[in-house]
Design an enzyme around this catalytic site. Structure first.
Site, PDB file in Angstrom:
ATOM      1  N   ALA A 131       0.849  -1.077   0.021  1.00  0.00           N
ATOM      2  CA  ALA A 131      -0.011   0.041  -0.023  1.00  0.00           C
ATOM      3  C   ALA A 131       0.853   1.100  -0.083  1.00  0.00           C
ATOM      4  O   ALA A 131       1.632   1.674   0.929  1.00  0.00           O
ATOM      5  CB  ALA A 131      -0.998  -0.010   1.341  1.00  0.00           C
ATOM      6  N   GLU A 134      -2.365   6.908  -1.708  1.00  0.00           N
ATOM      7  CA  GLU A 134      -3.107   7.543  -0.667  1.00  0.00           C
ATOM      8  C   GLU A 134      -3.976   8.432  -1.465  1.00  0.00           C
ATOM      9  O   GLU A 134      -3.920   9.096  -2.803  1.00  0.00           O
ATOM     10  CB  GLU A 134      -2.311   8.449   0.232  1.00  0.00           C
ATOM     11  CG  GLU A 134      -1.415   7.560   1.041  1.00  0.00           C
ATOM     12  CD  GLU A 134      -0.703   8.274   2.140  1.00  0.00           C
ATOM     13  OE1 GLU A 134      -0.879   9.476   2.168  1.00  0.00           O
ATOM     14  OE2 GLU A 134       0.156   7.467   2.895  1.00  0.00           O
ATOM     15  N   GLY A 138      -0.468   9.664  -5.551  1.00  0.00           N
ATOM     16  CA  GLY A 138      -0.103   8.216  -6.255  1.00  0.00           C
ATOM     17  C   GLY A 138       1.168   8.610  -6.839  1.00  0.00           C
ATOM     18  O   GLY A 138       2.048   7.880  -6.389  1.00  0.00           O
ATOM     19  N   ASP A 257      11.235  -2.455  -9.858  1.00  0.00           N
ATOM     20  CA  ASP A 257      12.363  -2.867 -11.005  1.00  0.00           C
ATOM     21  C   ASP A 257      11.807  -4.534 -11.063  1.00  0.00           C
ATOM     22  O   ASP A 257      11.989  -5.144 -12.075  1.00  0.00           O
ATOM     23  CB  ASP A 257      13.843  -3.054 -10.522  1.00  0.00           C
ATOM     24  CG  ASP A 257      14.195  -1.497 -10.468  1.00  0.00           C
ATOM     25  OD1 ASP A 257      13.401  -0.585 -11.298  1.00  0.00           O
ATOM     26  OD2 ASP A 257      15.369  -1.255 -10.138  1.00  0.00           O
ATOM     27  N   GLY A 359     -16.168  -5.042 -35.304  1.00  0.00           N
ATOM     28  CA  GLY A 359     -17.431  -4.239 -35.335  1.00  0.00           C
ATOM     29  C   GLY A 359     -18.414  -4.395 -34.161  1.00  0.00           C
ATOM     30  O   GLY A 359     -17.798  -4.635 -33.012  1.00  0.00           O
ATOM     31  N   GLU A 383       1.419   0.516 -10.780  1.00  0.00           N
ATOM     32  CA  GLU A 383       2.793   0.273 -10.745  1.00  0.00           C
ATOM     33  C   GLU A 383       3.582   1.248 -11.586  1.00  0.00           C
ATOM     34  O   GLU A 383       4.798   1.035 -12.264  1.00  0.00           O
ATOM     35  CB  GLU A 383       3.310  -1.208 -11.007  1.00  0.00           C
ATOM     36  CG  GLU A 383       2.772  -2.247 -10.073  1.00  0.00           C
ATOM     37  CD  GLU A 383       3.537  -3.493  -9.812  1.00  0.00           C
ATOM     38  OE1 GLU A 383       4.539  -3.499 -10.080  1.00  0.00           O
ATOM     39  OE2 GLU A 383       2.606  -4.309  -9.457  1.00  0.00           O
ATOM     40  N   GLY A 384       3.199   2.423 -11.504  1.00  0.00           N
ATOM     41  CA  GLY A 384       3.624   3.345 -12.259  1.00  0.00           C
ATOM     42  C   GLY A 384       2.922   3.644 -13.536  1.00  0.00           C
ATOM     43  O   GLY A 384       2.815   2.896 -14.440  1.00  0.00           O
ATOM     44  N   THR A 385       2.115   4.967 -13.852  1.00  0.00           N
ATOM     45  CA  THR A 385       1.710   5.169 -15.142  1.00  0.00           C
ATOM     46  C   THR A 385       2.867   5.126 -16.080  1.00  0.00           C
ATOM     47  O   THR A 385       3.674   5.301 -15.994  1.00  0.00           O
ATOM     48  CB  THR A 385       0.840   6.294 -15.082  1.00  0.00           C
ATOM     49  OG1 THR A 385       1.809   7.460 -14.944  1.00  0.00           O
ATOM     50  CG2 THR A 385      -0.032   6.560 -13.985  1.00  0.00           C
TER      51      THR A 385
END
Ligand SMILES: Cc1cc2nc3c(=O)[nH]c(=O)nc-3n(C[C@H](O)[C@H](O)[C@H](O)COP(=O)(O)OP(=O)(O)OC[C@H]3O[C@@H](n4cnc5c(N)ncnc54)[C@H](O)[C@@H]3O)c2cc1C
Length: 406
Positions: A131, A134, A138, A257, A359, A383-385
Site C-alpha cells: 500500500a 493515498e 499516487g 524493478d 465491429g 505500478e507507475g503510469t
C-alpha cells in the site's frame, strides 16, 4: 548469453499453467467479471496446492534465488503471461506473496524475509499486498502522509491507503500481511518514507472499502485505514535511518524493478488472447493472414493484424530482457520501465483494435474482446503510469534526479 527460447524446465511447468488457463480461467472469466467481489476459490485453492507441491510460487515475491535456478524471474513472467491469457483478473487473485512479497524481498533483511515470507510456503492460501497510494498521492510519492511514529518498542501508524490490490485478501481473507509505506519524518520528503509490515488482524487496521472497477473486476482493490495501529519495531523493513535527505526511496524502486516485468507479462497475456481470438474469428469469415505477401499487397485488416503481432513480439522481447537482467542480478531499472511502458501501450492498442475490427460483435458481451479491452488499461496505470515510467527512463538515460526532471 540472453536466449529467447523457453528453457525446457520452464516449458514443462507451463503445461500445467496453460491447462489451468484454458480449462478453468477462461471459462470462468465472464462470470467473475459480472460478479465483482466474488472470490474464485476453486482457482485459488488449485494454485495454492500446486505451489506447495512444487515449492514454486505462481506470483512474484517468494522466489528464493539461493535455492532456485538462475531463471526464477524468467519462469515467472512466462507463467504470468499464460495465466493472464486465461484471465488477468483471476490471475491477480492468485495466492502468494505478490507485490507485498516483492517489497519484502527488495527491502527486508534475511531474518525479515524468512519471518514474513515463510507463511507463503505452508498452510492455507495467503496473500501479501503493498500500500503506497493515498487519497492525495499516487505518482507523487513524496506526498505520502501516512505517518509512523516510534513509541518505545513499537511503531504507531496513522493514515489512509487506497487502491490496494489484494488488500482484502491479504488482510481479511487470510493470515497475510500488507507492506505499508509511511513517513518517519514528513519534512524529509521521499527519503523519510519507509516500508512497514502490518499483519492481518492487527488492531487499528481496517479495510474500509472495495472499489468497483472498469476492468480486472475479479481482483479486489481495497481501501485501508490505519488508526493508532501499533506494530513491533522490527516490522520496519530495513533501517529507519535517513542517510541522505536528497535521495529518493530506493526500496520502492527496487520493488518496482522486480515487479514491472510481471505487469508487462500480464498485459501481454491479454494482448495475445485478443489477437488469437481475432484471428480465429477472421478465419471463420474467410480472412487468413498472408504472412509471406509483400505489405503493399495485404488488405488493411491483414496489415493491422501483422502490426499487432509485431508490437506484441517487440514488447515480449523487452520483457524477457528485463527479467533476464534480473536473473543475472544486474540492474534493470531502464529495461523494467521500458517493457512496462511498451506492454501497457501495446495491450491498450491491440485490444481496442480487436474490438474495432470485429465491429458490433467486438463491442458485444457475447465475446471476451470488450472485456479484454477493459482489463487492458490497468497495465498502463498501476505500478507507475506510462508517463511516470517514461520519466524514470528519461532520468536514467540523461542522468537527472527526480528533482531535476519531473
Ligand atoms: C486497480 C488498481 C489497483 C491498484 N493497486 C495498487 C496497489 O496495490 N498499491 C498501491 O500503492 N497503489 C495501487 N494502485 C494505485 C496506482 O498505482 C495509482 O493510481 C497510480 O500510481 C497513479 O496515481 P494517481 O491515481 O494518484 O494518479 P496521478 O498521479 O494523479 O496521475 C494522474 C495522471 O497524471 C499523470 N501524471 C502524474 N504526474 C505526472 C508527471 N510528473 N508527468 C507527466 N504526467 C504525470 C499520470 O500519468 C496520470 O495520467 C492501483 C490502482 C488501480 C486503479
Amino acid at each position: 548469453m540472453i536466449s529467447f527460447e523457453i528453457p525446457p524446465e520452464i516449458d514443462k511447468r507451463l503445461e500445467f499453467v496453460r491447462r489451468i488457463a484454458r480449462e478453468q480461467m477462461r471459462p470462468q472469466a465472464r462470470h467473475f467479471d459480472e460478479h465483482e467481489h466474488e472470490v474464485p476459490w476453486d482457482f485459488i485453492n488449485l494454485m495454492w496446492d500446486a505451489a506447495l507441491k512444487t515449492g514454486q510460487s505462481f506470483r512474484s515475491g517468494t522466489s528464493r534465488p539461493d535455492e532456485g535456478p538462475s531463471f526464477v524471474s524468467t519462469a515467472l513472467v512466462h507463467v504470468i503471461e499464460s495465466l493472464s491469457w486465461g484471465d488477468a483478473g483471476i490471475y491477480l487473485c492468485g495466492p502468494g506473496a505478490g507485490l507485498g512479497g516483492a517489497a519484502i524481498e527488495a527491502t527486508g533483511t534475511k531474518e525479515q524475509k524468512e519471518r514474513f515470507l515463510a507463511r507463503y510456503r505452508e498452510g492455507k492460501p495467503k496473500w501479501a499486498s503493498m500500500a503506497m497510494t493515498e487519497p492525495q498521492c499516487g505518482s507523487d510519492t513524496a506526498a505520502i502522509r501516512t505517518t509512523a511514529v516510534r513509541d518505545g518498542n513499537e511503531w504507531v501508524l496513522n493514515g489512509e491507503k487506497i487502491f490496494v490490490t489484494s488488500g482484502h485478501k491479504s488482510l481479511m481473507d487470510s493470515e497475510g500481511l500488507s507492506v505499508i509505506w509511511a513517513t518517519v519524518d514528513p519534512t524529509a520528503g521521499r527519503a523519510g518514507i519507509k516500508p512497514f509490515v502490518v499483519e492481518a488482524g492487527t488492531p487499528g487496521l481496517t479495510v474500509t472499502k472495495l472499489e468497483q472497477k472498469m476492468g480486472i473486476r475479479a481482483s479486489d482493490t481495497a481501501s485501508i485505514v490505519l488508526q493508532d495501529c501499533r506494530i513491533p519495531l522490527d516490522n520496519l523493513l530495513g533501517s529507519a535511518e535517513i542517510v541522505d535527505r536528497t535521495k529518493g526511496f530506493k526500496g520502492a524502486m527496487a520493488t518496482f524493478d522486480a515487479t514491472r516485468p510481471s505487469v508487462a507479462a500480464s498485459a501481454l497475456g491479454i494482448a495475445r488472447a485478443s489477437i488469437e481470438l481475432l484471428k480465429d474469428l477472421l478465419e471463420q469469415e474467410g480472412v487468413t493472414i498472408r504472412y509471406r505477401t509483400p505489405r503493399n499487397l495485404l488488405s488493411a485488416i491483414e496489415r493491422d493484424v501483422v502490426d499487432m503481432e509485431g508490437q506484441l513480439r517487440a514488447a515480449w522481447l523487452l520483457t524477457l530482457k528485463a527479467v533476464w537482467l534480473m536473473d543475472q542480478r544486474r540492474a534493470n531499472t531502464i529495461e523494467s520501465s521500458t517493457c512496462k511502458v511498451k506492454a501497457g501501450d501495446v495491450v491498450t492498442k491491440v485490444t481496442q483494435k480487436a474490438v474495432e475490427l470485429m465491429g458490433p460483435l467486438g463491442y458485444s458481451r457475447k465475446l471476451l474482446l470488450e472485456k479484454w479491452m477493459r482489463d487492458a488499461k490497468i497495465n498502463d496505470l498501476f505500478e507507475g503510469t506510462g508517463q511516470i515510467n517514461r520519466l524514470i527512463i528519461a532520468r536514467r538515460l540523461l542522468g537527472y534526479t527526480s528533482a531535476q526532471l519531473k
